[in-house]
Scaffold this motif. Structure first.
Motif, PDB file in Angstrom:
ATOM      1  N   MET A  28       0.829  -1.195   0.000  1.00  0.00           N
ATOM      2  CA  MET A  28       0.000   0.000   0.000  1.00  0.00           C
ATOM      3  C   MET A  28       0.870   1.254   0.000  1.00  0.00           C
ATOM      4  N   SER A  29       1.944   1.229   0.765  1.00  0.00           N
ATOM      5  CA  SER A  29       2.862   2.370   0.820  1.00  0.00           C
ATOM      6  C   SER A  29       3.521   2.594  -0.537  1.00  0.00           C
ATOM      7  N   ARG A  30       3.886   1.511  -1.179  1.00  0.00           N
ATOM      8  CA  ARG A  30       4.518   1.612  -2.503  1.00  0.00           C
ATOM      9  C   ARG A  30       3.545   2.234  -3.502  1.00  0.00           C
ATOM     10  N   THR A  51      -0.148   0.690 -16.360  1.00  0.00           N
ATOM     11  CA  THR A  51       1.175   1.101 -15.881  1.00  0.00           C
ATOM     12  C   THR A  51       1.340   0.842 -14.386  1.00  0.00           C
ATOM     13  N   ILE A  52       0.310   1.127 -13.619  1.00  0.00           N
ATOM     14  CA  ILE A  52       0.373   0.881 -12.170  1.00  0.00           C
ATOM     15  C   ILE A  52       0.563  -0.606 -11.888  1.00  0.00           C
ATOM     16  N   GLY A  53      -0.145  -1.455 -12.636  1.00  0.00           N
ATOM     17  CA  GLY A  53      -0.021  -2.895 -12.438  1.00  0.00           C
ATOM     18  C   GLY A  53       1.396  -3.388 -12.657  1.00  0.00           C
ATOM     19  N   ILE A  54       2.050  -2.814 -13.639  1.00  0.00           N
ATOM     20  CA  ILE A  54       3.424  -3.239 -13.962  1.00  0.00           C
ATOM     21  C   ILE A  54       4.443  -2.617 -13.002  1.00  0.00           C
ATOM     22  N   GLU A  55       4.334  -1.296 -12.793  1.00  0.00           N
ATOM     23  CA  GLU A  55       5.340  -0.575 -12.015  1.00  0.00           C
ATOM     24  C   GLU A  55       5.241  -0.836 -10.502  1.00  0.00           C
ATOM     25  N   VAL A  56       4.017  -0.993 -10.012  1.00  0.00           N
ATOM     26  CA  VAL A  56       3.828  -1.137  -8.565  1.00  0.00           C
ATOM     27  C   VAL A  56       3.655  -2.590  -8.145  1.00  0.00           C
ATOM     28  N   PHE A  57       2.907  -3.356  -8.939  1.00  0.00           N
ATOM     29  CA  PHE A  57       2.567  -4.720  -8.538  1.00  0.00           C
ATOM     30  C   PHE A  57       3.304  -5.791  -9.342  1.00  0.00           C
ATOM     31  N   VAL A  72      -5.213  -3.651  -9.415  1.00  0.00           N
ATOM     32  CA  VAL A  72      -5.082  -2.200  -9.258  1.00  0.00           C
ATOM     33  C   VAL A  72      -6.379  -1.597  -8.741  1.00  0.00           C
ATOM     34  N   ARG A  73      -7.497  -1.983  -9.314  1.00  0.00           N
ATOM     35  CA  ARG A  73      -8.787  -1.448  -8.872  1.00  0.00           C
ATOM     36  C   ARG A  73      -9.051  -1.795  -7.408  1.00  0.00           C
ATOM     37  N   VAL A  74      -8.735  -3.025  -7.030  1.00  0.00           N
ATOM     38  CA  VAL A  74      -8.952  -3.465  -5.652  1.00  0.00           C
ATOM     39  C   VAL A  74      -8.063  -2.683  -4.682  1.00  0.00           C
ATOM     40  N   GLN A  75      -6.797  -2.542  -5.023  1.00  0.00           N
ATOM     41  CA  GLN A  75      -5.853  -1.880  -4.128  1.00  0.00           C
ATOM     42  C   GLN A  75      -6.091  -0.367  -4.053  1.00  0.00           C
ATOM     43  N   ILE A  76      -6.539   0.234  -5.146  1.00  0.00           N
ATOM     44  CA  ILE A  76      -6.873   1.658  -5.115  1.00  0.00           C
ATOM     45  C   ILE A  76      -8.053   1.883  -4.174  1.00  0.00           C
ATOM     46  N   GLY A  77      -9.046   0.998  -4.230  1.00  0.00           N
ATOM     47  CA  GLY A  77     -10.185   1.096  -3.320  1.00  0.00           C
ATOM     48  C   GLY A  77      -9.747   0.986  -1.876  1.00  0.00           C
ATOM     49  N   ARG A  78      -8.841   0.043  -1.602  1.00  0.00           N
ATOM     50  CA  ARG A  78      -8.329  -0.113  -0.238  1.00  0.00           C
ATOM     51  C   ARG A  78      -7.508   1.094   0.195  1.00  0.00           C
ATOM     52  N   LEU A  79      -6.768   1.667  -0.748  1.00  0.00           N
ATOM     53  CA  LEU A  79      -5.968   2.846  -0.418  1.00  0.00           C
ATOM     54  C   LEU A  79      -6.861   4.029  -0.061  1.00  0.00           C
TER      55      LEU A  79
END
Length: 251
Positions: A28-30, A51-57, A72-79
């Protein structure tokens, strides 16, 4: 964010990442750090889902398919929820506020205590107390507390553009009387909503009504699986405010 410097943003980000809410949540911090850095750099194209999926995850560019992999959609919601929790707890005195509007991956950065510029000067929002469909005492009490918390959060965001819709609460109030008072108060939109509770499942339904046209201008549902608590009232109120800010800035 013309009045906010890059060093200020960096310092605010460091404070969040060192907090209890984020210090042990490495992924989440990343994600937050990646998004904020792109926001400061103005790199809008780099905050798309692929891009987020590749660069972050660390997804494989040759195999990654955003329609099949919702990470990405799941983690953005959690963020979004984690940021809400942070600003209603340890970060309640923060100078800068980071948020991610619904429907976007590009963060917004603003100073605390400033009314959101997206709420145009011509708008005046009247809030109708939340209607509790579930009639047990804990649910009714939670709904009343959420109404109070939402009024507080909306006033913090939009200042004196918020009015209480108390003139419509009396049972004897008729439609013409309400209409006259809406016009007198300069109300452009009415916010109304309801809450249903089944065990630990909570569903909030909100509608924004155009006062002049009488039609629904915006509608959203907020589902949660949690116990009825003040912390949940704070998080829900914050989420509703963020959704309204997004509507008024893009509507």
């Amino acid at each position: 964010m013309p009045d906010i410097s890059a060093p200020d943003v960096k310092a605010a980000l460091a404070q969040i990442l060192a907090s209890g809410a984020f210090s042990k949540a490495q992924r989440m911090s990343r994600l937050l750090q990646f998004l904020i850095e792109k926001r400061v750099a103005g790199a809008v194209r780099d905050t798309n889902e692929y891009t987020i999926g590749i660069e972050v995850f660390d997804r494989d560019p040759a195999a990654y398919n955003t329609s099949e992999d919702p990470i990405v959609r799941v983690q953005i919601g959690r963020l979004r929820k984690k940021l809400c929790g942070y600003y209603t707890a340890s970060g309640n005195a923060a100078d800068l506020i980071f948020s991610i509007p619904v429907g976007s991956y590009m963060p917004e950065i603003r100073r605390a205590g400033t009314a959101d510029s997206s709420f145009k000067h011509s708008h005046m929002l009247a809030i109708l107390p939340l209607r509790c469909i579930t009639t047990d005492a804990p649910s009714v009490s939670f709904a009343e507390g959420l109404s109070e918390e939402l009024s507080f959060q909306l006033f913090k965001e939009f200042g004196n553009k918020i009015v209480s819709y108390t003139f419509a609460m009396a049972e004897r109030a008729n439609a013409s009387d309400v209409s006259r008072k809406i016009e007198k108060n300069g109300v452009s939109h009415l916010l109304e909503g309801s809450i249903r509770v089944e065990g630990e499942f909570i569903r909030l339904s909100f509608r924004l009504v155009d006062a002049a046209a009488g039609c629904i201008a915006w509608s959203e549902q907020f589902d949660r699986h949690a116990s009825l608590a003040i912390s949940l009232q704070e998080e829900l109120a914050f989420s509703i405010c963020e959704a309204l800010k997004h509507y008024f800035s893009h509507g």
